[in-house]
Write an enzyme that holds these catalytic residues in place. Sequence first.
Site, PDB file in Angstrom:
ATOM      1  N   ILE A  22      73.171  90.572  52.073  1.00 41.54           N
ATOM      2  CA  ILE A  22      71.841  90.524  52.146  1.00 41.54           C
ATOM      3  C   ILE A  22      71.506  90.121  53.698  1.00 41.54           C
ATOM      4  O   ILE A  22      70.491  90.518  54.256  1.00 41.54           O
ATOM      5  CB  ILE A  22      71.315  89.558  51.081  1.00 41.54           C
ATOM      6  CG1 ILE A  22      71.460  90.126  49.729  1.00 41.54           C
ATOM      7  CG2 ILE A  22      69.923  89.193  51.533  1.00 41.54           C
ATOM      8  CD1 ILE A  22      71.009  89.017  48.402  1.00 41.54           C
ATOM      9  N   TYR A 162      74.798  76.239  40.240  1.00 47.63           N
ATOM     10  CA  TYR A 162      74.098  77.142  41.127  1.00 47.63           C
ATOM     11  C   TYR A 162      72.466  77.263  40.801  1.00 47.63           C
ATOM     12  O   TYR A 162      71.770  77.184  41.942  1.00 47.63           O
ATOM     13  CB  TYR A 162      74.637  78.619  41.022  1.00 47.63           C
ATOM     14  CG  TYR A 162      74.374  79.864  41.745  1.00 47.63           C
ATOM     15  CD1 TYR A 162      74.520  80.208  43.205  1.00 47.63           C
ATOM     16  CD2 TYR A 162      73.027  80.499  41.283  1.00 47.63           C
ATOM     17  CE1 TYR A 162      74.246  80.958  43.901  1.00 47.63           C
ATOM     18  CE2 TYR A 162      72.652  81.422  42.135  1.00 47.63           C
ATOM     19  CZ  TYR A 162      73.136  81.671  43.373  1.00 47.63           C
ATOM     20  OH  TYR A 162      72.548  82.718  44.205  1.00 47.63           O
TER      21      TYR A 162
HETATM   22  P1  NDP Z   1      77.644  87.522  50.324  1.00 41.85           P
HETATM   23  O1  NDP Z   1      78.628  86.461  49.775  1.00 41.85           O
HETATM   24  O2  NDP Z   1      77.945  88.808  50.182  1.00 41.85           O
HETATM   25  O3  NDP Z   1      77.251  86.621  51.823  1.00 41.85           O
HETATM   26  C1  NDP Z   1      77.211  85.477  51.952  1.00 41.85           C
HETATM   27  C2  NDP Z   1      77.497  85.112  53.343  1.00 41.85           C
HETATM   28  O4  NDP Z   1      76.926  83.669  53.682  1.00 41.85           O
HETATM   29  C3  NDP Z   1      78.979  85.343  53.648  1.00 41.85           C
HETATM   30  O5  NDP Z   1      79.133  86.001  55.106  1.00 41.85           O
HETATM   31  C4  NDP Z   1      79.599  83.828  53.818  1.00 41.85           C
HETATM   32  O6  NDP Z   1      80.800  83.799  54.414  1.00 41.85           O
HETATM   33  C5  NDP Z   1      78.352  83.186  54.468  1.00 41.85           C
HETATM   34  N1  NDP Z   1      78.625  81.733  54.140  1.00 41.85           N
HETATM   35  C6  NDP Z   1      78.797  81.148  53.013  1.00 41.85           C
HETATM   36  N2  NDP Z   1      78.897  79.603  52.945  1.00 41.85           N
HETATM   37  C7  NDP Z   1      78.519  79.627  54.422  1.00 41.85           C
HETATM   38  C8  NDP Z   1      78.618  78.484  55.154  1.00 41.85           C
HETATM   39  N3  NDP Z   1      78.944  77.339  54.582  1.00 41.85           N
HETATM   40  N4  NDP Z   1      78.156  78.495  56.461  1.00 41.85           N
HETATM   41  C9  NDP Z   1      77.858  79.756  56.968  1.00 41.85           C
HETATM   42  N5  NDP Z   1      77.993  80.955  56.323  1.00 41.85           N
HETATM   43  C10 NDP Z   1      78.502  80.667  54.897  1.00 41.85           C
HETATM   44  O7  NDP Z   1      76.289  86.972  49.686  1.00 41.85           O
HETATM   45  P2  NDP Z   1      74.944  87.702  49.072  1.00 41.85           P
HETATM   46  O8  NDP Z   1      74.498  88.321  50.487  1.00 41.85           O
HETATM   47  O9  NDP Z   1      74.971  88.342  47.874  1.00 41.85           O
HETATM   48  O10 NDP Z   1      73.943  86.406  49.174  1.00 41.85           O
HETATM   49  C11 NDP Z   1      73.281  85.991  50.277  1.00 41.85           C
HETATM   50  C12 NDP Z   1      72.259  84.958  49.567  1.00 41.85           C
HETATM   51  O11 NDP Z   1      71.600  85.492  48.746  1.00 41.85           O
HETATM   52  C13 NDP Z   1      73.141  83.579  49.122  1.00 41.85           C
HETATM   53  O12 NDP Z   1      72.246  82.441  49.436  1.00 41.85           O
HETATM   54  C14 NDP Z   1      72.939  83.992  47.659  1.00 41.85           C
HETATM   55  O13 NDP Z   1      72.922  82.829  46.833  1.00 41.85           O
HETATM   56  C15 NDP Z   1      71.557  84.692  47.441  1.00 41.85           C
HETATM   57  N6  NDP Z   1      71.427  85.370  46.339  1.00 41.85           N
HETATM   58  C16 NDP Z   1      72.410  86.473  46.138  1.00 41.85           C
HETATM   59  C17 NDP Z   1      72.347  87.446  44.885  1.00 41.85           C
HETATM   60  C18 NDP Z   1      73.184  88.441  44.420  1.00 41.85           C
HETATM   61  O14 NDP Z   1      73.095  88.781  43.298  1.00 41.85           O
HETATM   62  N7  NDP Z   1      73.852  88.832  45.650  1.00 41.85           N
HETATM   63  C19 NDP Z   1      71.068  87.121  43.975  1.00 41.85           C
HETATM   64  C20 NDP Z   1      70.193  85.852  44.268  1.00 41.85           C
HETATM   65  C21 NDP Z   1      70.473  85.190  45.223  1.00 41.85           C
HETATM   66  P3  NDP Z   1      82.061  83.567  53.821  1.00 41.85           P
HETATM   67  O15 NDP Z   1      82.596  85.104  53.740  1.00 41.85           O
HETATM   68  O16 NDP Z   1      82.975  83.002  54.753  1.00 41.85           O
HETATM   69  O17 NDP Z   1      81.948  83.060  52.475  1.00 41.85           O
END
Ligand code: NDP
Length: 256
Positions: A22, A162
Site C-alpha cells: 500500500i 492487531y
Molecule cells: P506490507 O507488509 O506489504 O508492507 C508494510 C511495509 O511496512 C513493509 O515494507 C514493512 O517492512 C514496513 N514496516 C513494517 N514494520 C516497520 C517498522 N517497524 N519500521 C519501518 N517500516 C516497517 O503491508 P501492507 O502494504 O499490506 O500494509 C500497509 C498498512 O496497511 C499497514 O499499516 C497495515 O496494517 C494496513 N492494512 C493492510 C491491510 C491489508 O489487507 N493488506 C488491511 C488493512 C490495513 P518489512 O518488510 O521490514 O516488514
Amino acid sequence: MFFEKFRMDGQVAVITGGGRGIGLSCAEALAEAGARIVIIDRDDAVAESGRQALATKGVQADKYVLDVTDSAAVDKAAADIFARHGRIDVLVANAGIARTGARAEDTPDELWLNVNDVNYNGVFWCNRAFGKYMLKAGRGAIVNIGSMSGYIANRPQFQTYYNASKAAVHHLTASLAAEWADRGVRVNAVAPTYIETEMTRNIVDRSMMDVWIRDTPMGRMGQPHEIASVVHFLSCDASSLLTGATVKADGGFTIW
Ligand code: NDP
C-alpha cells in the site's frame, strides 16, 4: 479550479513502509500529483526496491532507512529529511504489521507489544516528529493507515492485538486533529478492508480468504491503488475541510 486542488506540485511527501504494498502505491499516487517522495522503510533492500520501482515510472524518489518503533531515530529522520528537502508537507504513516492466530487468552506479551509498538507507537512517533515541522510551517496533512479491524473483529482468524492497535490509530488521529486543526495541520486516517499485498499473501490460507470475500458486500478484496487514491485525496487540498476523519475503504465490509 476543482482539479487543481488535487495537484501537489513542489510538496514533499514522506511515506513510511513505502517500499512495497500500500505504501508504494501511495508513493506512486502522490508522485503523479506532483509531490517529491521520500520512502521510509525498515529494510534498505525493500526501500531500494520501492525506489527502483518508482524510477521505472519516471519518479526520482528519495529513500530513508528507519524502524518506526525507535522514537529517537524517528526524530532524527524528520530532522534529516527536513534538512535534505527544506520542507515536509505530507506524512503517510503506513508502516504496520499483521499477526494472527493467537487467541486473546494465550497472547504472549512479546506479540502484543510488538504489534502495538509498530502499529500504534510507531504511528504516534512519526506524527509527533513530522507534525512538528508542519506546525512550524502552519500547513500540512497527515494520513494514518488504520484498518477496518479498528471497527470489527475479524473472522475466522483471531487477532485482538492487531484490531486494538488499529482502533487506537483511529482515535489517535481524531485527537491529534483536534489539537492541530487551528494550526493548519490536518490529520486523517484510512481504514482499508483486506488488500492484496504481501501482508495478506503471507498470512492466509485459501479457505480464510473465502470467508473474507463472502463477508464483503462487494465480494472481493481491494488493491493497493484503491487505498492510494483515498490517501491522495486526504493529502491534498481537495480534502481541505476534512480533519479527524477515518475514511472506510472497505468494499462495504463494516456495513454487515
Ligand atoms: P506490507 O507488509 O506489504 O508492507 C508494510 C511495509 O511496512 C513493509 O515494507 C514493512 O517492512 C514496513 N514496516 C513494517 N514494520 C516497520 C517498522 N517497524 N519500521 C519501518 N517500516 C516497517 O503491508 P501492507 O502494504 O499490506 O500494509 C500497509 C498498512 O496497511 C499497514 O499499516 C497495515 O496494517 C494496513 N492494512 C493492510 C491491510 C491489508 O489487507 N493488506 C488491511 C488493512 C490495513 P518489512 O518488510 O521490514 O516488514
